[in-house]
Design an enzyme around this catalytic site. Structure first.
Site, PDB file in Angstrom:
ATOM      1  N   GLU A  71       4.504  -0.656  17.362  1.00  0.00           N
ATOM      2  CA  GLU A  71       4.899  -0.392  16.158  1.00  0.00           C
ATOM      3  C   GLU A  71       6.525  -0.525  16.356  1.00  0.00           C
ATOM      4  OE1 GLU A  71       4.866  -0.001  12.581  1.00  0.00           O
ATOM      5  OE2 GLU A  71       6.879   0.215  12.750  1.00  0.00           O
ATOM      6  N   ARG A 102       3.284   7.407   0.557  1.00  0.00           N
ATOM      7  CA  ARG A 102       2.759   6.684   1.710  1.00  0.00           C
ATOM      8  C   ARG A 102       2.911   7.224   3.242  1.00  0.00           C
ATOM      9  NH1 ARG A 102       5.359   3.254   5.237  1.00  0.00           N
ATOM     10  NH2 ARG A 102       4.481   1.498   6.027  1.00  0.00           N
ATOM     11  N   TYR A 159       3.716   9.035 -11.863  1.00  0.00           N
ATOM     12  CA  TYR A 159       2.671  10.216 -11.632  1.00  0.00           C
ATOM     13  C   TYR A 159       3.060  11.061 -10.668  1.00  0.00           C
ATOM     14  CZ  TYR A 159       2.041   6.465  -7.952  1.00  0.00           C
ATOM     15  OH  TYR A 159       2.118   5.497  -7.290  1.00  0.00           O
ATOM     16  N   ASP A 211      -0.538  -6.981   4.216  1.00  0.00           N
ATOM     17  CA  ASP A 211       0.324  -7.929   3.626  1.00  0.00           C
ATOM     18  C   ASP A 211       0.757  -9.146   4.587  1.00  0.00           C
ATOM     19  OD1 ASP A 211       0.551  -6.193   1.542  1.00  0.00           O
ATOM     20  OD2 ASP A 211       2.817  -5.535   1.794  1.00  0.00           O
TER      21      ASP A 211
HETATM   22  C1  LIG Z   1       6.519  -1.028  -5.920  1.00  0.00           C
HETATM   23  C2  LIG Z   1       5.206  -1.181  -5.237  1.00  0.00           C
HETATM   24  C3  LIG Z   1       4.276  -0.335  -5.609  1.00  0.00           C
HETATM   25  C4  LIG Z   1       3.041  -0.215  -4.808  1.00  0.00           C
HETATM   26  N1  LIG Z   1       2.049   0.669  -5.009  1.00  0.00           N
HETATM   27  C5  LIG Z   1       0.821   0.508  -4.417  1.00  0.00           C
HETATM   28  C6  LIG Z   1      -0.212   1.321  -5.178  1.00  0.00           C
HETATM   29  O1  LIG Z   1      -0.196   2.017  -6.130  1.00  0.00           O
HETATM   30  N2  LIG Z   1      -1.500   1.041  -4.285  1.00  0.00           N
HETATM   31  C7  LIG Z   1      -1.730   0.375  -3.134  1.00  0.00           C
HETATM   32  O2  LIG Z   1      -2.885   0.206  -2.681  1.00  0.00           O
HETATM   33  N3  LIG Z   1      -0.813  -0.496  -2.754  1.00  0.00           N
HETATM   34  C8  LIG Z   1       0.416  -0.448  -3.548  1.00  0.00           C
HETATM   35  N4  LIG Z   1       1.710  -1.063  -2.931  1.00  0.00           N
HETATM   36  C9  LIG Z   1       1.495  -1.980  -2.042  1.00  0.00           C
HETATM   37  C10 LIG Z   1       1.451  -1.475  -0.445  1.00  0.00           C
HETATM   38  O3  LIG Z   1       2.540  -0.762  -0.251  1.00  0.00           O
HETATM   39  C11 LIG Z   1       1.459  -2.483   0.667  1.00  0.00           C
HETATM   40  O4  LIG Z   1       0.484  -3.632   0.317  1.00  0.00           O
HETATM   41  C12 LIG Z   1       0.729  -2.033   1.943  1.00  0.00           C
HETATM   42  O5  LIG Z   1       1.916  -0.813   2.514  1.00  0.00           O
HETATM   43  C13 LIG Z   1       0.824  -2.739   2.929  1.00  0.00           C
HETATM   44  O6  LIG Z   1       0.770  -2.489   4.259  1.00  0.00           O
HETATM   45  P1  LIG Z   1       0.786  -3.077   5.646  1.00  0.00           P
HETATM   46  O7  LIG Z   1       0.335  -2.133   6.617  1.00  0.00           O
HETATM   47  O8  LIG Z   1       0.038  -4.434   5.595  1.00  0.00           O
HETATM   48  O9  LIG Z   1       2.407  -3.495   5.503  1.00  0.00           O
HETATM   49  P2  LIG Z   1       3.695  -2.596   5.909  1.00  0.00           P
HETATM   50  O10 LIG Z   1       3.710  -1.336   5.392  1.00  0.00           O
HETATM   51  O11 LIG Z   1       4.957  -3.481   5.590  1.00  0.00           O
HETATM   52  O12 LIG Z   1       3.514  -2.262   7.493  1.00  0.00           O
HETATM   53  C14 LIG Z   1       4.162  -3.318   8.414  1.00  0.00           C
HETATM   54  C15 LIG Z   1       4.388  -2.315   9.558  1.00  0.00           C
HETATM   55  O13 LIG Z   1       4.634  -3.443  10.665  1.00  0.00           O
HETATM   56  C16 LIG Z   1       5.711  -3.053  11.418  1.00  0.00           C
HETATM   57  N5  LIG Z   1       6.309  -4.195  12.009  1.00  0.00           N
HETATM   58  C17 LIG Z   1       6.948  -5.290  11.423  1.00  0.00           C
HETATM   59  N6  LIG Z   1       7.172  -6.039  12.151  1.00  0.00           N
HETATM   60  C18 LIG Z   1       7.012  -5.999  13.410  1.00  0.00           C
HETATM   61  C19 LIG Z   1       6.920  -6.376  14.862  1.00  0.00           C
HETATM   62  N7  LIG Z   1       7.335  -7.523  14.971  1.00  0.00           N
HETATM   63  N8  LIG Z   1       6.528  -5.615  15.877  1.00  0.00           N
HETATM   64  C20 LIG Z   1       6.029  -4.432  15.776  1.00  0.00           C
HETATM   65  N9  LIG Z   1       5.951  -3.826  14.520  1.00  0.00           N
HETATM   66  C21 LIG Z   1       6.388  -4.640  13.408  1.00  0.00           C
HETATM   67  C22 LIG Z   1       6.703  -2.325  10.376  1.00  0.00           C
HETATM   68  O14 LIG Z   1       7.636  -1.553  10.867  1.00  0.00           O
HETATM   69  C23 LIG Z   1       5.601  -1.648   9.509  1.00  0.00           C
HETATM   70  O15 LIG Z   1       5.330  -0.503   9.997  1.00  0.00           O
HETATM   71  C24 LIG Z   1       2.678  -0.911  -3.696  1.00  0.00           C
HETATM   72  C25 LIG Z   1       3.846  -2.031  -3.331  1.00  0.00           C
HETATM   73  C26 LIG Z   1       5.249  -1.930  -3.942  1.00  0.00           C
HETATM   74  C27 LIG Z   1       6.234  -2.796  -3.581  1.00  0.00           C
END
Ligand SMILES: Cc1cc2nc3c(=O)[nH]c(=O)nc-3n(C[C@H](O)[C@H](O)[C@H](O)COP(=O)(O)OP(=O)(O)OC[C@H]3O[C@@H](n4cnc5c(N)ncnc54)[C@H](O)[C@@H]3O)c2cc1C
Length: 404
Positions: free
Chosen positions: A33, A106, A221, A308
């Protein structure tokens, strides 16, 4: 013999869920991370039953229970005058879909994933570790990562999972096509989390609230057992024809403080109650929303993408984190089935299992935004349909999402 770990780049919701899923399949993992510590990052998330069902398997759901709010219903209102359009009961979410509906912060979700992960001897987590590159062959992967002192480290594993979010380095290296870039959608989310005591009682009721208006909507909420209220105002930036300049500016101001004045102006013709809510936060985070084209595959050789990094989506079905959690479940199943002999095959299986559904969710999220943001006659027809449809029928339309 200890098997080579699966290296997971990124310790967000996707990365930590993947580590817990793989551990359930008996696979060790190494999570890298970038952040120096897991902190108070982000805002509220609605976690639907298709996500909480899997969190229960990971031992994370019970940890969340105390900090979550289980909404009694979703209340949908018309932005202009506050007219009630529909109320969808969620009190029996558990009976209906087999798992609860939780609204959480989150940061609380991350803690609930982190705790069982840290206690699991199959999972190793390194913070202050930014993945900088990787190579793969038929035997596995070799990765390099850097710490904040600029020192480079190396690790190897049986496979690499890119859980590194929207701007994924792993994805950039796997898919170099110039068309595969995050693209600004023209939509911006303004987010704030404020103490519930600063708001009238009506805003603290355990409910998910959705207000619909032309090219904008509002969601709020309570969270953290009702101590704080999460507010998200979503706007299309071409409102008043603000064009390319505004779009570029928004893109530059990624995740930056937003100007409250703009928001009050933007929602100036909305119901007084909505404006009262929007006036409450001292500051807002402005969150331009980006999208990426769908991929032909989430896996290539010994490398795969989840969360994502694989399928970013507009937040209009509140499914981004939920889909990341579903990815982890599919990954674990694929490793149970094929991982022993052939991790590459397990990754291909994971991709095949997840692509149709996650892709459909990306598309449906976009379509939901179009419906939410209608104006004029289409909005009138939508509102009429919402008011006339039985709540049960409206809920049943979501079964494909929540029952999975
Ligand atoms: C306004 C908004 C509202 C939302 N509401 C909801 C909801 O109600 N319900 C729901 O299910 N989802 C919701 N989402 C979506 C949700 O927040 C994301 O889909 C989710 O957090 C994605 O998680 P992730 O782990 O894929 O990515 P991220 O949360 O982006 O995590 C990526 C991680 O990788 C790390 N990282 C990046 N690059 C590197 C690297 N090179 N080396 C090491 N580490 C790295 C980052 O530091 C981070 O910790 C919402 C999003 C938004 C914008």
């Amino acid at each position: 013999v200890q098997r080579a770990p699966i290296v997971i780049a990124g310790g967000g919701v996707a990365g930590l869920s993947a580590a817990l899923g793989l551990a359930r399949a008996g696979r060790p993992s190494l999570v890298l991370e970038r952040a120096q510590a897991f902190g108070e990052v982000g805002a509220g998330l609605q976690l639907a039953p298709n996500a909480t069902r899997i969190l229960r398997d990971y031992g994370a759901l019970e940890l969340l229970r105390e900090l979550a709010v289980a909404p009694e219903h979703v209340r949908i209102r018309r932005g202009r005058d506050g007219t009630d359009l529909a109320r969808l009961p969620l009190r029996d979410a558990e009976q209906r879909w087999g798992a609860p509906w939780f609204n959480v912060h989150r940061a609380d979700l991350l803690s609930a994933l982190l705790e069982p992960a840290e206690q699991n001897s199959l999972i190793e987590i390194r913070t202050d570790a930014t993945l900088t590159g990787f190579v793969q062959d038929e035997q596995g992967v070799a990765v390099s990562y850097r710490d904040s002192h600029g020192e480079t480290h190396r690790a190897s594993g049986a496979a690499l999972i890119g859980a590194d979010g929207l701007r994924s380095l792993v994805r950039a290296r796997l898919h170099e096509a110039s068309s595969d870039r995050p693209a600004y959608t023209g939509h911006t989310a303004w987010r704030a989390v404020i103490p519930a005591k600063d708001l009238p009682q009506a805003f603290r009721a355990p409910a998910s609230n959705l207000w619909l208006g032309k090219k904008a909507h509002l969601v709020h909420y309570p969270l953290r057992a009702g101590a704080v209220v999460n507010i998200v105002a979503l706007v299309e930036d071409d409102w008043r024809g603000a064009g390319a300049e505004a779009r570029e500016e928004s893109a530059r101001f990624w995740d930056q403080a937003g100007d409250r004045g703009f928001l009050l102006d933007r929602f100036g013709d909305w119901a007084a109650e909505a404006r009262e809510l929007l006036a409450a936060p001292e500051s807002w985070l402005r969150w331009p929303l980006f999208d990426r084209p769908p991929l032909d595959s989430y896996a290539r050789g010994r490398t795969a993408l989840i969360g994502d990094a694989a399928h970013p989506m507009l937040p209009y079905l509140a499914q981004g984190a939920a889909q990341a959690i579903e990815d982890s479940g599919a990954l674990a199943l694929a490793f149970l089935e094929f991982g022993q002999k052939d991790p590459g095959r397990a990754l291909a299986r994971y991709s095949d299992a997840r692509r149709p559904r996650a892709g459909r969710m990306q598309q449906a999220s976009r379509e939901q935004g179009r419906i939410y943001h209608m104006g004029g006659a289409p909005a009138f027809a939508r509102d009429m349909a919402l008011r006339l449809a039985p709540a049960g029928a409206l809920l049943a339309r979501q079964n494909w999402i929540y029952s999975a």
